[in-house]
Design a protein around this motif. Structure first.
Motif, PDB file in Angstrom:
ATOM      1  N   PRO A   1       0.820  -1.209   0.000  1.00 39.15           N
ATOM      2  CA  PRO A   1       0.000   0.000   0.000  1.00 39.15           C
ATOM      3  C   PRO A   1       0.855   1.260   0.000  1.00 39.15           C
ATOM      4  CG  PRO A   1       0.027  -0.998   2.186  1.00 39.15           C
ATOM      5  CD  PRO A   1       0.754  -1.947   1.266  1.00 39.15           C
ATOM      6  N   ASP A   2       0.346   2.304  -0.659  1.00 36.05           N
ATOM      7  CA  ASP A   2       1.075   3.576  -0.715  1.00 36.05           C
ATOM      8  C   ASP A   2       1.264   4.180   0.670  1.00 36.05           C
ATOM      9  OD1 ASP A   2       1.189   3.347  -3.438  1.00 36.05           O
ATOM     10  OD2 ASP A   2      -0.638   4.532  -3.769  1.00 36.05           O
ATOM     11  N   ALA A   3       0.366   3.834   1.584  1.00 36.69           N
ATOM     12  CA  ALA A   3       0.439   4.410   2.932  1.00 36.69           C
ATOM     13  C   ALA A   3       1.753   4.074   3.616  1.00 36.69           C
ATOM     14  CB  ALA A   3      -0.736   3.909   3.782  1.00 36.69           C
ATOM     15  N   ALA A   4       2.392   2.948   3.245  1.00 36.41           N
ATOM     16  CA  ALA A   4       3.647   2.560   3.883  1.00 36.41           C
ATOM     17  C   ALA A   4       4.741   3.567   3.590  1.00 36.41           C
ATOM     18  CB  ALA A   4       4.063   1.171   3.403  1.00 36.41           C
ATOM     19  N   HIS A   5       4.693   4.187   2.406  1.00 35.41           N
ATOM     20  CA  HIS A   5       5.700   5.191   2.059  1.00 35.41           C
ATOM     21  C   HIS A   5       5.300   6.582   2.545  1.00 35.41           C
ATOM     22  CE1 HIS A   5       8.022   2.396  -0.421  1.00 35.41           C
ATOM     23  NE2 HIS A   5       6.868   1.931  -0.859  1.00 35.41           N
ATOM     24  N   GLU A   6       3.992   6.835   2.580  1.00 36.81           N
ATOM     25  CA  GLU A   6       3.544   8.131   3.060  1.00 36.81           C
ATOM     26  C   GLU A   6       3.666   8.239   4.578  1.00 36.81           C
ATOM     27  OE1 GLU A   6      -0.402   8.326   1.701  1.00 36.81           O
ATOM     28  OE2 GLU A   6       0.113   8.388  -0.441  1.00 36.81           O
ATOM     29  N   ASN A   7       3.455   7.148   5.281  1.00 28.55           N
ATOM     30  CA  ASN A   7       3.522   7.145   6.739  1.00 28.55           C
ATOM     31  C   ASN A   7       4.306   5.923   7.207  1.00 28.55           C
ATOM     32  OD1 ASN A   7       3.163   7.338   9.482  1.00 28.55           O
ATOM     33  ND2 ASN A   7       0.983   6.776   9.446  1.00 28.55           N
ATOM     34  N   PRO A   8       5.600   6.071   7.520  1.00 29.70           N
ATOM     35  CA  PRO A   8       6.420   4.925   7.926  1.00 29.70           C
ATOM     36  C   PRO A   8       5.892   4.187   9.154  1.00 29.70           C
ATOM     37  CG  PRO A   8       7.785   6.836   7.432  1.00 29.70           C
ATOM     38  CD  PRO A   8       6.377   7.314   7.448  1.00 29.70           C
ATOM     39  N   GLU A   9       5.044   4.841   9.953  1.00 30.82           N
ATOM     40  CA  GLU A   9       4.510   4.198  11.141  1.00 30.82           C
ATOM     41  C   GLU A   9       3.322   3.286  10.830  1.00 30.82           C
ATOM     42  OE1 GLU A   9       5.967   4.523  14.078  1.00 30.82           O
ATOM     43  OE2 GLU A   9       7.466   5.788  13.095  1.00 30.82           O
ATOM     44  N   HIS A  10       2.800   3.381   9.596  1.00 30.82           N
ATOM     45  CA  HIS A  10       1.597   2.622   9.240  1.00 30.82           C
ATOM     46  C   HIS A  10       1.917   1.138   9.070  1.00 30.82           C
ATOM     47  CE1 HIS A  10      -2.254   1.690   7.361  1.00 30.82           C
ATOM     48  NE2 HIS A  10      -1.599   1.059   6.402  1.00 30.82           N
ATOM     49  N   VAL A  11       1.057   0.275   9.630  1.00 28.25           N
ATOM     50  CA  VAL A  11       1.149  -1.172   9.445  1.00 28.25           C
ATOM     51  C   VAL A  11      -0.159  -1.634   8.817  1.00 28.25           C
ATOM     52  CG1 VAL A  11       1.408  -3.422  10.529  1.00 28.25           C
ATOM     53  CG2 VAL A  11       2.717  -1.470  11.392  1.00 28.25           C
ATOM     54  N   HIS A  12      -0.066  -2.232   7.632  1.00 26.40           N
ATOM     55  CA  HIS A  12      -1.245  -2.696   6.903  1.00 26.40           C
ATOM     56  C   HIS A  12      -1.415  -4.189   7.125  1.00 26.40           C
ATOM     57  CE1 HIS A  12      -4.242  -3.093   3.762  1.00 26.40           C
ATOM     58  NE2 HIS A  12      -3.524  -4.055   3.205  1.00 26.40           N
TER      59      HIS A  12
ATOM     60  N   SER B   1       1.050  -8.828   7.028  1.00 25.13           N
ATOM     61  CA  SER B   1       1.174  -7.424   7.427  1.00 25.13           C
ATOM     62  C   SER B   1       2.346  -6.822   6.689  1.00 25.13           C
ATOM     63  CB  SER B   1       1.385  -7.293   8.945  1.00 25.13           C
ATOM     64  OG  SER B   1       2.630  -7.841   9.325  1.00 25.13           O
ATOM     65  N   THR B   2       2.235  -5.573   6.302  1.00 26.09           N
ATOM     66  CA  THR B   2       3.324  -4.866   5.627  1.00 26.09           C
ATOM     67  C   THR B   2       3.672  -3.613   6.424  1.00 26.09           C
ATOM     68  OG1 THR B   2       1.769  -3.622   4.235  1.00 26.09           O
ATOM     69  CG2 THR B   2       2.616  -5.696   3.358  1.00 26.09           C
ATOM     70  N   SER B   3       4.952  -3.344   6.539  1.00 22.71           N
ATOM     71  CA  SER B   3       5.416  -2.138   7.227  1.00 22.71           C
ATOM     72  C   SER B   3       6.651  -1.614   6.511  1.00 22.71           C
ATOM     73  CB  SER B   3       5.736  -2.433   8.696  1.00 22.71           C
ATOM     74  OG  SER B   3       6.657  -3.502   8.800  1.00 22.71           O
TER      75      SER B   3
ATOM     76  N   ALA C   1      13.346   2.755   2.759  1.00 21.07           N
ATOM     77  CA  ALA C   1      14.201   2.018   1.825  1.00 21.07           C
ATOM     78  C   ALA C   1      13.472   0.850   1.183  1.00 21.07           C
ATOM     79  CB  ALA C   1      15.440   1.505   2.554  1.00 21.07           C
ATOM     80  N   GLY C   2      12.329   0.476   1.702  1.00 19.62           N
ATOM     81  CA  GLY C   2      11.612  -0.672   1.158  1.00 19.62           C
ATOM     82  C   GLY C   2      10.462  -1.061   2.063  1.00 19.62           C
ATOM     83  N   THR C   3      10.049  -2.307   1.957  1.00 16.24           N
ATOM     84  CA  THR C   3       8.894  -2.796   2.717  1.00 16.24           C
ATOM     85  C   THR C   3       9.199  -4.161   3.311  1.00 16.24           C
ATOM     86  OG1 THR C   3       7.414  -1.632   1.205  1.00 16.24           O
ATOM     87  CG2 THR C   3       6.426  -3.312   2.621  1.00 16.24           C
ATOM     88  N   ILE C   4       8.720  -4.386   4.526  1.00 14.44           N
ATOM     89  CA  ILE C   4       8.833  -5.685   5.184  1.00 14.44           C
ATOM     90  C   ILE C   4       7.452  -6.343   5.138  1.00 14.44           C
ATOM     91  CG2 ILE C   4       9.363  -6.894   7.326  1.00 14.44           C
ATOM     92  CD1 ILE C   4      11.055  -4.432   8.108  1.00 14.44           C
ATOM     93  N   VAL C   5       7.392  -7.552   4.599  1.00 12.26           N
ATOM     94  CA  VAL C   5       6.148  -8.310   4.518  1.00 12.26           C
ATOM     95  C   VAL C   5       6.286  -9.547   5.400  1.00 12.26           C
ATOM     96  CG1 VAL C   5       4.478  -9.462   3.017  1.00 12.26           C
ATOM     97  CG2 VAL C   5       5.827  -7.538   2.133  1.00 12.26           C
ATOM     98  N   VAL C   6       5.400  -9.687   6.377  1.00  3.34           N
ATOM     99  CA  VAL C   6       5.378 -10.855   7.251  1.00  3.34           C
ATOM    100  C   VAL C   6       4.045 -11.568   7.011  1.00  3.34           C
ATOM    101  CG1 VAL C   6       5.468 -11.696   9.626  1.00  3.34           C
ATOM    102  CG2 VAL C   6       6.795  -9.680   8.961  1.00  3.34           C
ATOM    103  N   PHE C   7       4.089 -12.875   6.763  1.00  2.00           N
ATOM    104  CA  PHE C   7       2.850 -13.579   6.441  1.00  2.00           C
ATOM    105  C   PHE C   7       2.886 -15.005   6.957  1.00  2.00           C
ATOM    106  CE2 PHE C   7       5.809 -14.192   2.999  1.00  2.00           C
ATOM    107  CZ  PHE C   7       5.646 -15.504   2.587  1.00  2.00           C
ATOM    108  N   THR C   8       1.692 -15.596   7.082  1.00  2.00           N
ATOM    109  CA  THR C   8       1.573 -16.979   7.533  1.00  2.00           C
ATOM    110  C   THR C   8       0.334 -17.600   6.913  1.00  2.00           C
ATOM    111  OG1 THR C   8       1.562 -18.416   9.488  1.00  2.00           O
ATOM    112  CG2 THR C   8       0.181 -16.442   9.576  1.00  2.00           C
ATOM    113  N   ASP C   9       0.307 -18.905   6.835  1.00  2.00           N
ATOM    114  CA  ASP C   9      -0.820 -19.641   6.264  1.00  2.00           C
ATOM    115  C   ASP C   9      -1.928 -19.727   7.309  1.00  2.00           C
ATOM    116  OD1 ASP C   9      -2.604 -21.400   5.150  1.00  2.00           O
ATOM    117  OD2 ASP C   9      -1.136 -22.916   4.595  1.00  2.00           O
ATOM    118  N   VAL C  10      -3.081 -19.116   7.017  1.00  2.00           N
ATOM    119  CA  VAL C  10      -4.198 -19.119   7.957  1.00  2.00           C
ATOM    120  C   VAL C  10      -5.365 -19.954   7.423  1.00  2.00           C
ATOM    121  CG1 VAL C  10      -3.591 -16.889   8.951  1.00  2.00           C
ATOM    122  CG2 VAL C  10      -5.141 -16.975   6.986  1.00  2.00           C
ATOM    123  N   THR C  11      -5.095 -20.797   6.411  1.00  2.00           N
ATOM    124  CA  THR C  11      -6.163 -21.596   5.810  1.00  2.00           C
ATOM    125  C   THR C  11      -6.858 -22.463   6.847  1.00  2.00           C
ATOM    126  OG1 THR C  11      -4.836 -21.678   3.777  1.00  2.00           O
ATOM    127  CG2 THR C  11      -6.718 -23.183   3.937  1.00  2.00           C
TER     128      THR C  11
END
Length: 548
Positions: free
Chosen positions: A105-116, A135-137, A147-157
């Motif tokens: 999401p663009d919000a990650a670059h506009e607001n570094p504190e945002h976690v999607h 989640s992306t931060s 400098a970039g984005t951190i993506v943390v994910f897990t299988d919730v099936t």
């Protein structure tokens, strides 16, 4: 300054001489020292890299790091394992190729504190599907630049599957609490029909027969509505967001509990804006309403009755529904805990006389959060409690929520008068065969019936029907198999399926039949549904249209 330098020089020379190193080889000594130091640094870097990799791979969730352009620059082994690939194959690829364009999401670059945070359905190799929660931060440099984005994910099936099972279990538990009221309602309906039938038989007066007919007709319609609402509520159709009127959604739930509330001497007041509309998953929202209504009923049972009020409308772009009771209230000291799983004031776990699992409110809270909504409790007292539910208001006109009839008749606009046709009625229930035969004969059609698929195939060879009305579930061969046999000998045959299936089975069967051009009507059906469906099938095809 000079004497100090000379002293230092003299000290170094003496140290080199004591070590047995000729002054001329001092540069070689420095190279050896630097090489040794470099080796130490590289060993330390290797150790840090190993520690870094072990930390990344030790995280049980998948982790991916991208640069500012969305290309993957780092990934751990759990990420590769969840995505059925390797770390090396992930590095350098755009993250959007895996997760889609909306993962960053663009919000990650506009607001570094945002976690999607969100969920996403992925299709992996061999058409396997998983649902991931991610989640992306922002990855922020020391100077504050992103400098970039951190993506943390897990299988919730599996987690989602278990959660849906839990929700369904709670839903069915809620329906269980309605069983007594519904049984009472049906006993009243059956009692009325039975009584008037006996009266008509005993007197033989035409007025009694007419009254009996009216009671049977009205009672049957009422029973059909109750069953339809109950089946609609019990079905599992998650993640279907519709635009609906709040009053329609509430009315369907209230129709299931009204008799039960009356039995407990609880009055019901509905104060809902008829134009209020919302966008929601109707089935899940109705689960929330039922949970709150049942809780309110239980709260008033200890006081031998009370008043349940549901009021709703639109406030500042949000739909607000209040569920207010005049029960025993909720003590202030336990208010912070009421949405926690397994916390209850009922049954053996709590202090109340009504059984409870402690899941109703926690499940309701979880459902509403998933629907972008919320639930809160207004200040309570010994005179009752008020739960306040908020959800997004609709951005477009709403449609009505009709009592469930399944995939009902396909007979929409039909000709006023259709040509007479030869119709074969196939059903293992004699009463249904007789009813359909009488109705269709009065419409001028020639009718032959059969009790099963085997008899139907034999009779069709002589009768040569134009239309077959087939019961989907029959002993011997099914309605679908019967239709295939009939169509094999008569390719121009058209058909109408009638079925008593419910829920997902009904939906799947209807989709399958309609793919073959076969209309489907759900039992119990209205005679008018049959008339219209047959009229549509009997009507001559329009130019360019072939037989179904």
């Amino acid at each position: 300054m000079r004497p100090r330098w000379e002293a230092a020089r003299h000290y170094v020379v003496e140290e080199i001489r004591d070590a047995g190193i000729a002054p001329g080889s001092f540069s070689g000594f420095l190279r050896l020292a630097l090489a040794d130091r470099k080796a130490d640094v590289e060993r330390e870097l290797d150790r840090l890299r190993g520690t870094h990799r072990r930390i990344l791979d030790g995280i049980r969730s998948g982790l991916i790091v991208t640069d500012r352009h969305g290309r993957i620059v780092e990934a751990n082994r759990p990420a590769a394992s969840l995505l059925w690939t390797s770390v090396d194959e992930l590095i350098g690829h755009p993250v959007a190729e895996i997760f889609g364009e909306n993962i960053l999401p663009d919000a990650a670059h506009e607001n570094p504190e945002h976690v999607h945070r969100a969920e996403l359905r992925l299709t992996l190799q061999e058409k396997a599907h998983i649902v991931i929660g991610y989640s992306t931060s922002a990855l922020v440099e020391p100077d504050g630049r992103v400098a970039g984005t951190i993506v943390v994910f897990t299988d919730v099936t599996e987690i989602n599957h278990l959660k849906n099972q839990l929700i369904q279990s709670e839903k069915m538990a809620g329906i269980g609490t309605l069983a007594g009221g519904i049984a009472h309602e049906f006993n009243n309906l059956i009692g009325g029909m039975l009584g008037y039938a006996q009266l008509a038989e005993a007197t033989g007066r035409i007025e009694d027969f007419r009254k009996c007919n009216d009671v049977v007709f009205q009672s049957s319609k009422r029973a059909k509505t109750i069953i339809g609402n109950l089946l609609a509520f019990a079905r599992r159709v998650p993640n279907v967001v519709e635009t609906v009127r709040l009053r329609d959604v509430v009315d369907e739930v209230v129709s299931l509990v009204a008799r039960d509330l009356q039995k407990e001497n609880i009055g019901l007041s509905l104060e809902i804006d008829p134009e209020c509309a919302l966008e929601t998953d109707v089935g899940q929202f109705q689960q929330v309403i039922l949970n709150l209504v049942i809780n309110a009923k239980h709260a008033m049972m200890d006081k031998q009755g009370g008043l349940l009020t549901l009021r709703g409308g639109t406030v500042e772009g949000r739909v607000v529904l209040e569920v207010e009771d005049t029960g025993t209230g909720i003590p202030q000291e336990i208010l912070p805990k009421i949405f926690e799983p397994f916390f209850t004031t009922k049954g053996s776990i709590g202090a109340g006389r009504v059984a409870g699992s402690g899941l109703g409110l926690s499940i309701s809270y979880g459902i509403l959060r998933e629907l972008s909504g919320d639930v809160a409790v207004k200040a309570t007292s010994p005179e009752g409690s008020t739960f306040i539910v908020t959800l997004p208001a609709a951005g477009r006109p709403a449609h009505r929520v009709a009592p469930a009839r399944g995939p009902a008749t396909d007979a929409d606009e039909v000709p006023a008068a259709a040509p007479q046709r030869r119709i074969l009625v196939i059903d293992d229930e004699p009463m249904i065969r007789e009813l359909l035969g009488n109705v269709l004969a009065r419409e001028g059609h020639e009718v032959v019936d059969a009790p099963n698929g085997f008899a139907a195939v034999e009779r069709a060879r002589k009768f040569l029907p134009d239309i077959a009305i087939i019961d989907a579930q029959m002993p011997g061969i099914s309605g679908e198999e019967t239709y295939a046999e009939l169509r094999r000998e008569n390719p121009n045959l058209t058909a109408l399926m009638i079925t008593g299936q419910v829920g997902d089975d009904l939906d799947e069967f209807a989709r399958k039949m309609r793919a073959f051009g076969i209309s489907v009507i759900h039992k119990p059906f209205d005679i008018e549904d049959i008339r219209q469906a047959v009229s549509r099938l009997a009507a001559p095809p329009t130019p360019g249209e072939g037989a179904a």
